[in-house]
Design a protein around this motif. Structure first.
Motif, PDB file in Angstrom:
ATOM      1  N   HIS A 132       0.822  -1.211   0.000  1.00  8.71           N
ATOM      2  CA  HIS A 132       0.000   0.000   0.000  1.00  8.71           C
ATOM      3  C   HIS A 132       0.858   1.264   0.000  1.00  8.71           C
ATOM      4  CE1 HIS A 132      -3.548   2.351   1.990  1.00  8.71           C
ATOM      5  NE2 HIS A 132      -3.244   2.797   0.799  1.00  8.71           N
ATOM      6  N   GLU A 133       1.873   1.307   0.841  1.00 11.97           N
ATOM      7  CA  GLU A 133       2.681   2.518   0.980  1.00 11.97           C
ATOM      8  C   GLU A 133       3.401   2.851  -0.319  1.00 11.97           C
ATOM      9  OE1 GLU A 133       4.015   5.922   2.849  1.00 11.97           O
ATOM     10  OE2 GLU A 133       2.457   4.495   3.406  1.00 11.97           O
ATOM     11  N   HIS A 134       3.929   1.831  -0.999  1.00 11.14           N
ATOM     12  CA  HIS A 134       4.628   2.049  -2.275  1.00 11.14           C
ATOM     13  C   HIS A 134       3.680   2.664  -3.296  1.00 11.14           C
ATOM     14  CE1 HIS A 134       6.191   0.780  -6.266  1.00 11.14           C
ATOM     15  NE2 HIS A 134       7.354   1.081  -5.729  1.00 11.14           N
ATOM     16  N   TYR A 135       2.472   2.128  -3.379  1.00 10.17           N
ATOM     17  CA  TYR A 135       1.480   2.637  -4.326  1.00 10.17           C
ATOM     18  C   TYR A 135       1.068   4.058  -3.947  1.00 10.17           C
ATOM     19  CZ  TYR A 135      -2.978   2.944  -6.863  1.00 10.17           C
ATOM     20  OH  TYR A 135      -4.009   3.348  -7.671  1.00 10.17           O
ATOM     21  N   ARG A 136       0.779   4.272  -2.657  1.00 18.37           N
ATOM     22  CA  ARG A 136       0.282   5.571  -2.198  1.00 18.37           C
ATOM     23  C   ARG A 136       1.271   6.693  -2.495  1.00 18.37           C
ATOM     24  NH1 ARG A 136       0.774   8.943   1.919  1.00 18.37           N
ATOM     25  NH2 ARG A 136       2.424   7.677   2.860  1.00 18.37           N
ATOM     26  N   THR A 137       2.566   6.410  -2.360  1.00 22.02           N
ATOM     27  CA  THR A 137       3.568   7.459  -2.548  1.00 22.02           C
ATOM     28  C   THR A 137       3.819   7.777  -4.023  1.00 22.02           C
ATOM     29  OG1 THR A 137       5.352   5.812  -2.463  1.00 22.02           O
ATOM     30  CG2 THR A 137       4.761   6.904  -0.402  1.00 22.02           C
ATOM     31  N   ASP A 146       1.772  11.613  -7.899  1.00 23.10           N
ATOM     32  CA  ASP A 146       2.766  12.285  -8.739  1.00 23.10           C
ATOM     33  C   ASP A 146       2.744  11.767 -10.172  1.00 23.10           C
ATOM     34  OD1 ASP A 146       3.579  13.851  -6.640  1.00 23.10           O
ATOM     35  OD2 ASP A 146       5.328  12.631  -6.140  1.00 23.10           O
ATOM     36  N   GLU A 147       2.595  10.458 -10.336  1.00 26.07           N
ATOM     37  CA  GLU A 147       2.586   9.899 -11.686  1.00 26.07           C
ATOM     38  C   GLU A 147       1.386  10.390 -12.489  1.00 26.07           C
ATOM     39  OE1 GLU A 147       2.974   5.667 -11.625  1.00 26.07           O
ATOM     40  OE2 GLU A 147       4.992   5.716 -10.763  1.00 26.07           O
ATOM     41  N   HIS A 148       0.223  10.431 -11.854  1.00 24.70           N
ATOM     42  CA  HIS A 148      -0.968  10.895 -12.575  1.00 24.70           C
ATOM     43  C   HIS A 148      -0.960  12.407 -12.779  1.00 24.70           C
ATOM     44  CE1 HIS A 148      -2.380   6.849 -11.514  1.00 24.70           C
ATOM     45  NE2 HIS A 148      -3.143   6.967 -12.593  1.00 24.70           N
ATOM     46  N   ARG A 149      -0.394  13.127 -11.832  1.00 27.56           N
ATOM     47  CA  ARG A 149      -0.298  14.586 -12.006  1.00 27.56           C
ATOM     48  C   ARG A 149       0.602  14.926 -13.192  1.00 27.56           C
ATOM     49  NH1 ARG A 149       1.055  16.165  -7.067  1.00 27.56           N
ATOM     50  NH2 ARG A 149      -1.031  16.884  -6.482  1.00 27.56           N
ATOM     51  N   GLU A 150       1.707  14.201 -13.336  1.00 24.22           N
ATOM     52  CA  GLU A 150       2.607  14.450 -14.464  1.00 24.22           C
ATOM     53  C   GLU A 150       1.921  14.139 -15.784  1.00 24.22           C
ATOM     54  OE1 GLU A 150       7.213  13.492 -15.870  1.00 24.22           O
ATOM     55  OE2 GLU A 150       6.297  12.307 -14.260  1.00 24.22           O
ATOM     56  N   LEU A 151       1.189  13.037 -15.833  1.00 25.24           N
ATOM     57  CA  LEU A 151       0.442  12.707 -17.046  1.00 25.24           C
ATOM     58  C   LEU A 151      -0.582  13.795 -17.368  1.00 25.24           C
ATOM     59  CD1 LEU A 151      -0.204   8.874 -16.548  1.00 25.24           C
ATOM     60  CD2 LEU A 151       1.054   9.909 -18.445  1.00 25.24           C
TER      61      LEU A 151
END
Length: 222
Positions: free
Chosen positions: A172-177, A181-186
């Motif tokens: 969960h923590e890996h995904y949450r972090t 950011d990944e979707h904001r960049e897209l």
């Protein structure tokens, strides 16, 4: 499970069973028995059978003669195959969306990113984050405006949702972090119409998810 409502009983049965699979209450590889499902949903076995056929077309379950219906396994082969297909589809969808997207659609992407950020900053309900993740990509495909491309996405969408849900449960923590950011960049590159590097970013977004899930699985089985 909640009893099915009288809408279209096969579709209702499919919806209820899908929810149980995506929530993890029905584990990968487990058997789905028509008699038990019909009793739980308070519908006929025929409605359950039709509902399972819907889920089989989505790739969530598979049926074999005399062996019944089972939920798909969470294997490295399955994960690799699904995410490789998704990477190719997302690349095309994202590049096309950058050219065809309308202002209101870009605003919707920003709204979804903001909702992800709010979820991730709080208690971070993993299921809610995954739902927003999938909704973001639904929006990208809608922006692309290619019906056949959307149909190809819908053919793997439920499998992607299932794998992402397990990714969250395992790490969960890996995904949450990473998810915000990944979707904001897209979203930023899509709004700017910057196609240079956008396709590579879309592919890497998918391949990173695949690697993360496979690594979590390996850790689990060590």
């Amino acid at each position: 499970m909640k009893p099915a409502r009288r809408r279209g009983l096969a579709e209702e049965a499919a919806d209820r069973i899908r929810d149980e699979i995506l929530s993890g209450r029905f584990a990968p590889g487990s058997a789905l028995r028509e008699v038990e499902l019909a009793a739980s949903l308070q519908v006929s076995r025929g409605s359950v059978r039709e509902g399972l056929a819907i889920l089989e077309r989505e790739g969530l379950v598979h049926s074999e003669w005399h062996r019944g219906t089972r939920i798909i396994e969470l294997s490295e082969t399955d994960i690799t195959e699904v995410y490789e297909v998704r990477a190719a589809l997302d690349r095309l969808a994202t590049l096309t969306a950058a050219e065809r997207g309308r202002p209101g659609q870009f605003d919707e992407l920003d709204r979804l990113v903001a909702a992800m950020d709010q979820e991730a900053s709080g208690a971070a309900d993993g299921a809610r984050l995954v739902a927003l993740d999938i909704e973001f990509h639904d929006c990208v495909y809608a922006m692309a405006g290619n019906g056949r491309l959307t149909s190809a996405w819908e053919a793997v969408r439920s499998q992607v949702h299932l794998f992402q849900a397990h990714r969250v449960r395992l790490s969960h923590e890996h995904y949450r972090t990473r998810v915000v950011d990944e979707h904001r960049e897209l979203a930023t590159l899509l709004r700017a119409g910057r196609v240079e590097g956008l396709g590579d970013l879309a592919e890497e977004h998918v391949r990173s998810a695949s690697r993360g899930l496979i690594e979590s699985l390996r850790e689990l089985h060590r």
